[in-house]
Scaffold this active site. Structure first.
Site, mmCIF file in Angstrom:
data_model
loop_
_atom_site.group_PDB
_atom_site.id
_atom_site.type_symbol
_atom_site.label_atom_id
_atom_site.label_comp_id
_atom_site.label_asym_id
_atom_site.label_seq_id
_atom_site.Cartn_x
_atom_site.Cartn_y
_atom_site.Cartn_z
ATOM 1 N N HIS A 126 0.768 -1.124 0.056
ATOM 2 C CA HIS A 126 0.215 -0.086 -0.064
ATOM 3 C C HIS A 126 0.865 1.116 -0.176
ATOM 4 C CE1 HIS A 126 -3.940 1.730 0.000
ATOM 5 N NE2 HIS A 126 -4.488 0.580 0.563
ATOM 6 N N ASP B 294 -2.504 3.226 -4.270
ATOM 7 C CA ASP B 294 -3.707 3.188 -3.586
ATOM 8 C C ASP B 294 -4.391 2.035 -4.284
ATOM 9 O OD1 ASP B 294 -2.865 5.086 -1.615
ATOM 10 O OD2 ASP B 294 -3.552 6.595 -3.295
#
Length: 477
Positions: free
Chosen positions: A448, A452
């Protein structure tokens, strides 16, 4: 005069700290050439033949077949020079007395004094072609009294792991640590010192010509107030925690240990997230059948894994954020231009991840051929360290185990891994009607920090579209 040079087990690949001796390729007393393979070892990743950087006569081998050695531990010693046959003859006679032991200590201590002879071109950490080291003057230790010399005559004969070491009093004077090889023959003495934190370079040996004996190490341990740990395997086993009835303890070492360390590091460092989708793979299977039929009976078959790898490279071209790694020290995301696809392969030795280099530049046929080659090498244990490192994206087909889904752990330091479940017939709405279709589940685990959910979702959706409609790939051809 011959020099006895010690060759230690080199670093054979990233993250590897030990290797198991599988087969010795040379015998004590045998003449070896520079870069000649002398031993076959098995690391946690591959079987490797280790070349010797010295040319001469093998005077000792350390480690029996099946024994594990740490990187940096003595592997063998080689007598280099015109008189190289002398140490070998002494070894074969089995009657090497104090003079023979002293000659070995002299040779080991003088290993850095000479720049003559051949140099190795092998790529081994700590060895290889280079300028001769600067000559230094060796300070000869105090002579050993005749009584002490007579005490060891015929006892500490030859070289090797099982040499008997006499009990000779340690000298009163402490020597300054000197550069170069430590005058120790027995690996048992080295192990005893390592287990008790004794620095061998700070000791002055009581053996012939400064040879460090077991008694010297034990005295140093006693002076430090620490209990002497024995180097015998039986005593080491006795010191291990006692297992309860019915309890089995399996050491985390070798391949299992490397996998454990890497997976722990991945979970510790990478904030991962997983998304998944069910897809209809009926058309992909039909396309594969058509490709193999078009190739003719003698043409190599294209595997399903190769088609999935080709789809992944096309998806990474659209979403390069996932072909990346994170430089934590510089706090930078490093995007990579080339795609090296790793794929999980289960073998008798455990899970390994061979790497297809430059997968983005390969066709489905080329990918299938390389995947087949690497899979065969993984099963017979002949993969090289270079074929097991450097991947930028990993494909994990856990459907071969008969499971539908999973949450893969990212192969550190990569940014993503795609998992593929089994393909099974299921009810599916196809063109507005309920039908039985070949369905699979795709799982994408991603870092992450590099992107995104929108990027990860777009990547996974593109892969799913290509699986359901392989013609989507033609838009990028």
């Amino acid at each position: 005069m011959a020099e006895v040079k010690e060759f230690t087990l080199p670093d054979l690949g990233e993250g590897l700290t030990e290797a198991e001796v599988v087969r010795w390729l040379v015998e004590v007393g045998e003449v070896v050439a520079v870069d000649q393979p002398v031993v076959e070892v098995e690391t946690a990743k591959a079987m490797v033949e280790v070349p010797c950087p010295y040319g001469g006569v093998v005077t000792a081998r350390y480690g029996a077949e099946g024994e594990e050695l740490a990187v940096g531990a003595p592997l063998l010693t080689v007598a280099v020079g015109a008189d190289a046959s002398a140490p070998a003859a002494a070894e074969g006679s089995g009657s090497g007395g104090a003079d023979g032991v002293a000659a070995e200590a002299d040779g080991a201590d003088a290993a850095e004094d000479s720049g003559a002879g051949e140099t190795s071109g092998a790529v081994l950490v700590g060895y290889g072609t280079g300028a001769p080291p600067a000559r230094r003057r060796r300070v000869r230790p105090m002579p050993v009294p005749a009584a002490a010399a007579g005490q060891v005559n015929g006892v500490a004969s030859g070289y090797g792991r099982h040499a008997v070491t006499p009990e000779v009093p340690v000298r009163a004077e402490a020597a300054e640590p000197a550069p170069g090889p430590v005058p120790v023959i027995s690996p048992l003495v080295r192990r005893l010192a390592r287990q008790n934190g004794v620095e061998l370079r700070t000791l002055t040996g009581s053996g012939p010509d400064g040879l460090i004996l077991r008694a010297d190490v034990e005295r140093a341990i006693g002076a430090a107030g620490a209990p002497a740990a024995t180097a015998e395997p039986s005593a080491a086993a006795a010191s291990a925690p006692a297992a309860d009835a019915g309890e089995v303890r399996i050491p985390l070492r070798g391949l299992r240990g490397v996998v454990a360390d890497k997976m722990s590091r991945s979970r510790r460092e990478i904030p991962e997230a997983t998304c998944w989708v069910d897809v209809d793979a009926t058309e992909l299977l039909a396309a594969r059948r058509a490709m193999n039929a078009a190739g003719g009976p003698g043409a190599p078959k294209i595997s399903l894994l190769a088609l999935l790898a080709r789809i992944c490279t096309a998806a990474l071209a659209r979403y390069p954020e996932l072909n990346a790694r994170v430089d934590t020290e510089a706090r930078e995301i490093v995007r990579l231009e080339r795609v090296h696809v790793g794929f999980a392969a289960q073998t008798d030795r455990g899970l390994v991840v061979p790497v297809v280099r430059d997968a983005h530049a390969r066709s489905a046929e080329s990918l299938s051929e390389e995947l087949g080659r690497l899979t065969g090498a993984a099963r017979d244990g002949s993969l090289t360290p270079g074929e097991l490192t450097g991947s930028t994206f990993t494909l994990n087909n856990y459907g071969v185990f008969g499971v539908d889904g999973s949450t893969p752990i990212i192969n550190h330091p990569e940014a993503a891994m795609l998992g593929v479940g089994r393909i099974v017939p299921k009810p599916w709405v196809y063109e507005g009607e309920l039908a039985v279709r070949q369905v699979t589940q795709l799982s994408l685990t991603f870092d992450h920090r590099v992107c995104d959910g929108g990027v990860a979702g777009g990547f996974l959706r593109y892969v799913a579209d290509c699986v359901e409609q392989p013609a989507v790939l033609l838009r990028g051809v």
